[in-house]
Scaffold this active site. Sequence first.
Site, PDB file in Angstrom:
ATOM      1  NE  ARG A  53      -1.682   7.631   0.548  1.00 37.51           N
ATOM      2  CZ  ARG A  53      -2.177   6.422   0.626  1.00 37.51           C
ATOM      3  NH1 ARG A  53      -3.394   6.164   0.154  1.00 37.51           N
ATOM      4  NH2 ARG A  53      -1.512   5.424   1.145  1.00 37.51           N
ATOM      5  N   GLY A  54       0.173   6.481  -2.367  1.00 40.95           N
ATOM      6  CA  GLY A  54       0.101   5.031  -2.493  1.00 40.95           C
ATOM      7  C   GLY A  54       0.749   4.653  -3.816  1.00 40.95           C
ATOM      8  CB  ALA A  55       3.500   2.291  -4.585  1.00 35.92           C
ATOM      9  CG  ASP A 244       5.736   3.023  -1.018  1.00 35.60           C
ATOM     10  OD1 ASP A 244       5.301   2.656   0.084  1.00 35.60           O
ATOM     11  OD2 ASP A 244       5.179   3.885  -1.722  1.00 35.60           O
ATOM     12  CE  LYS A 255       3.893   6.631   4.340  1.00 40.18           C
ATOM     13  NZ  LYS A 255       4.650   7.806   3.835  1.00 40.18           N
TER      14      LYS A 255
END
Length: 352
Positions: A53-55, A244, A255
């Site tokens: 996860r994480g852009a 993001d 987030k």
Amino acid sequence: MFDAESYVRPFVLDEAGLTLRVLDQRKLPDEETWIEPRDVEAVAVAIEDLYVRGAPAIACVAALGLAVCVRAFDDEPLRFRAQLEQACVRLSNTRPTAVNLFVALREIREAIAALPADADAATMRAVVMSTAKAHAEGDLVSCLAMAGHGAPLLPDDGAVLTHCNAGALATAGYGTALGVLRRGRELGKRYTVLADETRPVLQGARLTAWELQHDGVPVEVIADNMAGALMAAGEIKAAVVGADRIARNGDVANKIGTFTVAVLCKHHGIPFYVAAPWTTIDLSLPSGDEIPIEQRKPTEVMCHGGKQLTPAGVGVRNPAFDVTPAALITKIITETGAYDPQEIAAAASERG
Ligand code: MRU
């Protein structure tokens, strides 16, 4: 300064480009387990279910995962192109908010479209791989450059708040917000990092705490509802978060809970920084109102440790991101410099 061997990395492509190993972030900090997705569906599920996860990391794993998987695609060029397109559609449908994913897939589609119509499958496989590798390498270079622009903005001591995990685990390495925080410490600043635990999936408590501890950066975890009191007490000197998607007017999706932190910072006169590469900036969207916000499954909010916390029959909501208006942001830190959010569109035109 950056040593690929000692810093945390969320994925590793082997030398021959045959296997992509992805760290299962759902199991951190208890277990370091790696998966090897072998088809497009497995790559998509790894993204949807937050193994990665994480852009920026989502984009890198989608691109490199695809590059590994196209080895099994049909050798007949037209069928290869059709399978590639189908794979891009599947990967695009995993997570809607982080724009980096769409940038990486567009780079691959454009690189293939630029080949002669009679290009063979071997050539296309090589182009998908080189494009994906260039995307991931570019992300790491961006994080390192961003850190150089952001670190001087940080205080010499006190505490700096961050939300979610915008670290090495969320990128090709080093991190965006956490890269800035790492670099500040490397330059001799003495602040402590305060990590919001980041309900509901606890990216702060589990991931930010784990990777900063790994790299020797002092970190303490706080519950998400504690930041206001610590700001009022004068402990928090700045906040740095990732993003993001950033709209043309400088509004930032990140987030869920980021907006709350920004409002608290504004109230207390504390600088609020967003660190993100240009691949996160979506100039096609005039404002944050147009950013699609992912709604995730209710069980992430309802349950903890396999146990349901909420009474049966009570509904819950689970928007995964919120939008922080540009007016609450002190600077957006990118690989080319730190900008007032309202300057982003002009800076983009200068970059060309
Ligand atoms: O749902 P996640 O864990 O993918 O959300 C991640 C974030 O919101 C990060 O802050 C953002 O992607 C920036 S990562 C460098």
